[in-house]
Write a protein that holds these residues in place. Structure first.
Motif, PDB file in Angstrom:
ATOM      1  N   THR A  39       0.829  -1.205   0.000  1.00 19.22           N
ATOM      2  CA  THR A  39       0.000   0.000   0.000  1.00 19.22           C
ATOM      3  C   THR A  39       0.864   1.255   0.000  1.00 19.22           C
ATOM      4  O   THR A  39       2.068   1.198   0.281  1.00 19.22           O
ATOM      5  CB  THR A  39      -0.916   0.037   1.236  1.00 19.22           C
ATOM      6  OG1 THR A  39      -0.111   0.170   2.414  1.00 19.22           O
ATOM      7  CG2 THR A  39      -1.770  -1.223   1.340  1.00 19.22           C
ATOM      8  N   VAL A  40       0.226   2.377  -0.307  1.00 19.76           N
ATOM      9  CA  VAL A  40       0.926   3.664  -0.285  1.00 19.76           C
ATOM     10  C   VAL A  40       1.497   3.928   1.104  1.00 19.76           C
ATOM     11  O   VAL A  40       2.654   4.349   1.251  1.00 19.76           O
ATOM     12  CB  VAL A  40      -0.029   4.803  -0.705  1.00 19.76           C
ATOM     13  CG1 VAL A  40       0.601   6.162  -0.422  1.00 19.76           C
ATOM     14  CG2 VAL A  40      -0.373   4.686  -2.184  1.00 19.76           C
ATOM     15  N   LYS A  41       0.714   3.670   2.128  1.00 20.58           N
ATOM     16  CA  LYS A  41       1.163   3.893   3.506  1.00 20.58           C
ATOM     17  C   LYS A  41       2.392   3.048   3.821  1.00 20.58           C
ATOM     18  O   LYS A  41       3.369   3.536   4.391  1.00 20.58           O
ATOM     19  CB  LYS A  41       0.036   3.563   4.493  1.00 20.58           C
ATOM     20  CG  LYS A  41       0.368   3.815   5.952  1.00 20.58           C
ATOM     21  CD  LYS A  41      -0.857   3.563   6.823  1.00 20.58           C
ATOM     22  CE  LYS A  41      -0.612   3.920   8.280  1.00 20.58           C
ATOM     23  NZ  LYS A  41       0.332   2.999   8.944  1.00 20.58           N
ATOM     24  N   GLU A  42       2.374   1.776   3.424  1.00 19.60           N
ATOM     25  CA  GLU A  42       3.508   0.892   3.687  1.00 19.60           C
ATOM     26  C   GLU A  42       4.742   1.330   2.898  1.00 19.60           C
ATOM     27  O   GLU A  42       5.865   1.293   3.422  1.00 19.60           O
ATOM     28  CB  GLU A  42       3.137  -0.545   3.329  1.00 19.60           C
ATOM     29  CG  GLU A  42       2.116  -1.162   4.273  1.00 19.60           C
ATOM     30  CD  GLU A  42       1.547  -2.468   3.751  1.00 19.60           C
ATOM     31  OE1 GLU A  42       1.100  -3.286   4.577  1.00 19.60           O
ATOM     32  OE2 GLU A  42       1.556  -2.671   2.514  1.00 19.60           O
ATOM     33  N   ALA A  43       4.532   1.755   1.655  1.00 15.98           N
ATOM     34  CA  ALA A  43       5.662   2.216   0.836  1.00 15.98           C
ATOM     35  C   ALA A  43       6.298   3.459   1.441  1.00 15.98           C
ATOM     36  O   ALA A  43       7.524   3.596   1.483  1.00 15.98           O
ATOM     37  CB  ALA A  43       5.185   2.507  -0.582  1.00 15.98           C
ATOM     38  N   ILE A  44       5.462   4.388   1.922  1.00 15.52           N
ATOM     39  CA  ILE A  44       5.965   5.608   2.552  1.00 15.52           C
ATOM     40  C   ILE A  44       6.756   5.266   3.808  1.00 15.52           C
ATOM     41  O   ILE A  44       7.857   5.785   4.037  1.00 15.52           O
ATOM     42  CB  ILE A  44       4.807   6.557   2.879  1.00 15.52           C
ATOM     43  CG1 ILE A  44       4.243   7.182   1.593  1.00 15.52           C
ATOM     44  CG2 ILE A  44       5.244   7.654   3.853  1.00 15.52           C
ATOM     45  CD1 ILE A  44       2.957   7.960   1.794  1.00 15.52           C
ATOM     46  N   GLU A  45       6.205   4.386   4.638  1.00 15.64           N
ATOM     47  CA  GLU A  45       6.872   4.022   5.899  1.00 15.64           C
ATOM     48  C   GLU A  45       8.187   3.301   5.638  1.00 15.64           C
ATOM     49  O   GLU A  45       9.187   3.541   6.327  1.00 15.64           O
ATOM     50  CB  GLU A  45       5.934   3.165   6.747  1.00 15.64           C
ATOM     51  CG  GLU A  45       4.759   3.960   7.306  1.00 15.64           C
ATOM     52  CD  GLU A  45       3.734   3.088   8.012  1.00 15.64           C
ATOM     53  OE1 GLU A  45       3.793   1.842   7.838  1.00 15.64           O
ATOM     54  OE2 GLU A  45       2.881   3.642   8.723  1.00 15.64           O
ATOM     55  N   ASP A  46       8.210   2.415   4.635  1.00 18.10           N
ATOM     56  CA  ASP A  46       9.455   1.727   4.283  1.00 18.10           C
ATOM     57  C   ASP A  46      10.497   2.713   3.776  1.00 18.10           C
ATOM     58  O   ASP A  46      11.685   2.627   4.110  1.00 18.10           O
ATOM     59  CB  ASP A  46       9.187   0.674   3.199  1.00 18.10           C
ATOM     60  CG  ASP A  46       8.547  -0.586   3.752  1.00 18.10           C
ATOM     61  OD1 ASP A  46       8.431  -0.684   4.980  1.00 18.10           O
ATOM     62  OD2 ASP A  46       8.160  -1.454   2.950  1.00 18.10           O
ATOM     63  N   CYS A  47      10.050   3.653   2.947  1.00 22.68           N
ATOM     64  CA  CYS A  47      10.957   4.671   2.400  1.00 22.68           C
ATOM     65  C   CYS A  47      11.519   5.538   3.528  1.00 22.68           C
ATOM     66  O   CYS A  47      12.724   5.834   3.545  1.00 22.68           O
ATOM     67  CB  CYS A  47      10.197   5.531   1.388  1.00 22.68           C
ATOM     68  SG  CYS A  47      11.178   6.854   0.657  1.00 22.68           S
ATOM     69  N   PHE A  48      10.677   5.918   4.473  1.00 22.35           N
ATOM     70  CA  PHE A  48      11.118   6.741   5.603  1.00 22.35           C
ATOM     71  C   PHE A  48      12.182   6.008   6.430  1.00 22.35           C
ATOM     72  O   PHE A  48      13.204   6.588   6.798  1.00 22.35           O
ATOM     73  CB  PHE A  48       9.923   7.103   6.472  1.00 22.35           C
ATOM     74  CG  PHE A  48      10.281   7.820   7.748  1.00 22.35           C
ATOM     75  CD1 PHE A  48      10.840   9.087   7.711  1.00 22.35           C
ATOM     76  CD2 PHE A  48      10.075   7.221   8.978  1.00 22.35           C
ATOM     77  CE1 PHE A  48      11.186   9.750   8.883  1.00 22.35           C
ATOM     78  CE2 PHE A  48      10.417   7.876  10.151  1.00 22.35           C
ATOM     79  CZ  PHE A  48      10.972   9.140  10.099  1.00 22.35           C
ATOM     80  N   LYS A  49      11.955   4.727   6.693  1.00 26.82           N
ATOM     81  CA  LYS A  49      12.930   3.942   7.463  1.00 26.82           C
ATOM     82  C   LYS A  49      14.274   3.890   6.750  1.00 26.82           C
ATOM     83  O   LYS A  49      15.329   3.974   7.378  1.00 26.82           O
ATOM     84  CB  LYS A  49      12.401   2.526   7.684  1.00 26.82           C
ATOM     85  CG  LYS A  49      11.249   2.440   8.670  1.00 26.82           C
ATOM     86  CD  LYS A  49      10.725   1.022   8.763  1.00 26.82           C
ATOM     87  CE  LYS A  49       9.508   0.955   9.675  1.00 26.82           C
ATOM     88  NZ  LYS A  49       8.914  -0.414   9.692  1.00 26.82           N
ATOM     89  N   ALA A  50      14.223   3.754   5.419  1.00 26.87           N
ATOM     90  CA  ALA A  50      15.466   3.665   4.644  1.00 26.87           C
ATOM     91  C   ALA A  50      16.219   4.990   4.618  1.00 26.87           C
ATOM     92  O   ALA A  50      17.444   5.010   4.489  1.00 26.87           O
ATOM     93  CB  ALA A  50      15.152   3.221   3.212  1.00 26.87           C
ATOM     94  N   ARG A  51      15.488   6.112   4.762  1.00 30.25           N
ATOM     95  CA  ARG A  51      16.115   7.435   4.644  1.00 30.25           C
ATOM     96  C   ARG A  51      16.406   8.085   5.992  1.00 30.25           C
ATOM     97  O   ARG A  51      16.973   9.183   6.043  1.00 30.25           O
ATOM     98  CB  ARG A  51      15.190   8.361   3.841  1.00 30.25           C
ATOM     99  CG  ARG A  51      14.952   7.908   2.422  1.00 30.25           C
ATOM    100  CD  ARG A  51      14.079   8.884   1.671  1.00 30.25           C
ATOM    101  NE  ARG A  51      14.728  10.173   1.509  1.00 30.25           N
ATOM    102  CZ  ARG A  51      15.592  10.457   0.543  1.00 30.25           C
ATOM    103  NH1 ARG A  51      15.914   9.541  -0.347  1.00 30.25           N
ATOM    104  NH2 ARG A  51      16.136  11.656   0.457  1.00 30.25           N
ATOM    105  N   LYS A  52      16.027   7.450   7.092  1.00 28.51           N
ATOM    106  CA  LYS A  52      16.146   8.074   8.412  1.00 28.51           C
ATOM    107  C   LYS A  52      17.551   8.569   8.710  1.00 28.51           C
ATOM    108  O   LYS A  52      17.733   9.638   9.305  1.00 28.51           O
ATOM    109  CB  LYS A  52      15.705   7.086   9.498  1.00 28.51           C
ATOM    110  CG  LYS A  52      14.207   7.005   9.663  1.00 28.51           C
ATOM    111  CD  LYS A  52      13.810   5.920  10.640  1.00 28.51           C
ATOM    112  CE  LYS A  52      14.215   6.263  12.042  1.00 28.51           C
ATOM    113  NZ  LYS A  52      13.700   5.267  13.023  1.00 28.51           N
TER     114      LYS A  52
END
Length: 380
Positions: A95-108
């Motif tokens: 989902t969009v929400k999961e993709a955003i959260e995964d992307c955020f974790k990778a960029r933290k």
């Protein structure tokens, strides 16, 4: 070579252990009533075992069919185990929400303070996730994004642009996961949305000629907010830097901001003039941790100083005093550009210059801040 050895009756009556059906297909029984199907294959010269499901949930006929499909892949130099993993990833709709959260974790790690302040996620949590968070990221195209952002494209242009830029990063992240997404969706959406009707508005500031009178009025005002605002004006620091200031950051007339508390992500030393040191000592009598504590010892809110100025009838805001200082420097001093910008905590020594020029211009800044203090304290 024997194959299709097992029958339903043989499988049911077979004891605990391994039982061959032929062509690498095995029934491994854990007890009389339960077991699993395993196919032994040679993939790229290595023997691998591939699970085909539980017995008796998966029948003998179905196990043989799955084994045949796996063998067919090996004959074309494909790895059936990897192909199954790919199919599972494709079948699960991110989902969009999961993709955003995964992307955020990778960029933290790239974000200030590991993104704990929430600024990176904020436009997405407000404008994107509530509306399309459950949508599959692969279904997001320019039309979805246009419909999503059109209501705020002109009314809240900065938030809209941030949301669109971060959606682009989330889509790129999904592409890296192997999902079939449109990498041009955000660029196409921007073309459909058109140019924003937006003019940049600067934070209101006080003319530097009025700064002394305002500072005197603050000195006559009781309360933590007034002390914090005076300290902000004297140091030209940012609002968040002042309200979260602690006593352990201050030593021998120097306020040292750790890298995690600065906008540039590098440690910064701020020279404290006499008036600022006096404020620190006054605060030390009332607090042990934060210079400017609020209820129950927590730091004052980010609106405390602004609220004080509003109550006194000013349109100017605390952050605007950085502009007040910079304008005064430009019009009333001979300070060099690098020193003026360094006072504000701006990065001026970049690239090759930064590799060789390692001074933070502390003494030059101290002299300039002393002149600023003199202006603020002058009587008219």
């Amino acid at each position: 070579m024997r194959y299709n050895v097992l029958t339903q009756l043989k499988a049911k009556s077979a004891p605990e252990g391994k039982h061959a059906d032929g062509q690498g297909l095995w029934l491994i029984k854990s007890d009389q009533a339960r077991g699993k199907w395993v196919l032994r294959l040679f993939i790229a010269g290595r023997r691998r075992e591939m699970g085909l499901g539980r017995w008796p949930d998966v029948s003998i006929a179905e196990a043989r069919e799955r084994a045949g499909e796996a063998r067919k892949l090996t004959r074309t130099q494909q790895d059936p185990i990897q192909e199954r993993h790919k199919a599972k990833r494709t079948a699960r709709r991110l989902t969009v929400k999961e993709a955003i959260e995964d992307c955020f974790k990778a960029r933290k790690a790239e974000l200030k303070g590991d993104g704990k302040a929430g600024r990176w996620m904020s436009p997405l949590e407000v404008h994107v996730i509530p509306k399309i968070g459950t949508t599959a990221i692969e279904d997001v195209d320019q039309h979805v994004l246009k419909e999503l952002l059109a209501p705020i494209w002109h009314e809240k242009p900065e938030a809209a642009v941030k949301a669109l830029n971060r959606m682009s990063l989330a889509i790129q992240h999904a592409a890296a996961l192997g999902l079939s997404v449109d990498l041009q969706a955000c660029a196409k959406a921007r073309a459909l949305l058109g140019k924003q009707r937006h003019t940049t508005t600067h934070i209101p500031s006080l003319p530097y000629n009025n700064a002394p009178a305002f500072y005197r009025s603050l000195a006559a005002t009781e309360g933590v907010s007034a002390l914090a605002l005076r300290f902000l004006i004297l140091t030209c620091a940012r609002t968040s830097e002042v309200r979260l200031a602690t006593f352990d950051e201050i030593s021998d007339g120097v306020w040292t901001l750790p890298a995690g508390r600065t906008k540039t992500g590098t440690e910064r030393r701020i020279p404290l003039v006499g008036e600022a040191i006096a404020i620190v000592e006054r605060c030390r009598e009332k607090s042990e941790h934060y210079l400017f504590p609020a209820y129950k010892g927590q730091a004052i809110s980010d609106a405390a100083m602004s609220t004080l100025m509003k109550r006194q009838g000013y349109d100017a805001r605390p952050h605007g005093f950085r502009s007040t200082f910079r304008t005064w420097c430009e019009e009333a001093t001979n300070a060099d550009y690098e020193t003026k910008e360094s006072v504000l905590g701006h990065a001026v020594d970049v690239g090759v210059v930064g590799a060789y020029q390692r001074s933070d211009r502390f003494e030059k800044r101290r002299t300039l801040m002393a002149a600023w203090e003199k202006l603020l304290l002058e009587q008219r």
